[in-house]
Design an enzyme around this catalytic site. Structure first.
Site, PDB file in Angstrom:
ATOM      1  N   GLU A 143      36.811  43.657  35.729  1.00 34.37           N
ATOM      2  CA  GLU A 143      37.232  42.273  35.846  1.00 34.37           C
ATOM      3  C   GLU A 143      36.244  41.474  36.704  1.00 34.37           C
ATOM      4  OE1 GLU A 143      39.264  40.852  34.073  1.00 34.37           O
ATOM      5  OE2 GLU A 143      40.607  42.387  33.281  1.00 34.37           O
ATOM      6  N   HIS A 144      36.575  40.234  36.981  1.00 34.18           N
ATOM      7  CA  HIS A 144      35.646  39.272  37.563  1.00 34.18           C
ATOM      8  C   HIS A 144      34.966  39.778  38.835  1.00 34.18           C
ATOM      9  CE1 HIS A 144      38.236  38.181  41.003  1.00 34.18           C
ATOM     10  NE2 HIS A 144      39.224  38.418  40.161  1.00 34.18           N
TER      11      HIS A 144
END
Length: 206
Positions: free
Chosen positions: A131-132
């Protein structure tokens, strides 16, 4: 110009990397390995000749998790003979536009979110979700199904086993090993091996 690639290694992981390369538009000229086999062009010592004669113009490490210590030297060999080390991305991968991929990185059918950085010669196998703002260091290896929640750091040479989950903001130290299925809730020191749910240092048995 033709994009002709040699894969360093000839085992199962190398064949999987070759499939990604073909899907990404490269021609795979063959493999290098210590033993003979189908499409094996010779040992690693043939790499300089392949580069010099123009038979290939790129190389990628195809040695998998069972020989992690060899991955970095093989990558340096590719660069030393003047070959490109392209990042390979499978067309079914979902890679945010803000991601950055280092030379020789291999991304299978994985999902990489906004701001993810993948270092040189790192591997993100099928089913990986990063994820980010995750940072995956050079030569690191993420096995199938690994989940990195936001802002995770995987330092150089670390290995994360299949299906492991790393919670937000956690750092996996350089050269550390996370066992398959582990849930990592806190920082893993460099060189440590952690197992279980939640992940803890592996106890040595006599």
């Amino acid at each position: 110009m033709d994009r002709r690639l040699v894969i360093l290694g000839a085992g199962g992981h190398a064949r999987a990397v070759a499939d990604v390369a073909v899907e990404a538009g490269w021609l795979v000229a063959g493999f290098t390995d210590r033993t003979a086999g189908p499409d094996v062009l010779g040992g690693d010592d043939v790499l300089a000749q392949l580069a010099r004669t123009g038979r290939v113009n790129g190389g990628v490490v195809g040695v998998g998790n069972s020989a992690m210590a060899r991955r970095a030297p093989l990558f340096e060999l590719i660069r030393s003979v003047g070959l490109d080390a392209p990042a390979l991305v499978h067309p079914r991968a979902v890679v945010a536009r803000s991601c950055r991929l280092g030379a020789g990185a291999v991304v299978f059918a994985a999902t990489l979110g906004a701001g993810v950085q993948v270092g040189a010669n790192a591997v993100c196998y099928s089913g990986v979700v990063a994820e980010h703002d995750c940072r995956i260091g050079e030569h690191a290896y993420l096995s199938p199904g690994v989940i990195l929640s936001g802002s995770v750091t995987v330092e150089p040479g670390a290995f994360v086993g299949a299906g492991a989950v790393v919670l937000p903001g956690v750092t996996i130290g350089a050269g550390a090993v996370v066992a398959a299925g582990a849930v990592v809730t806190r920082t893993v020191p460099p060189g440590a091996t952690v197992v279980g749910v939640p992940a803890k240092a592996r106890e040595l048995t006599t």
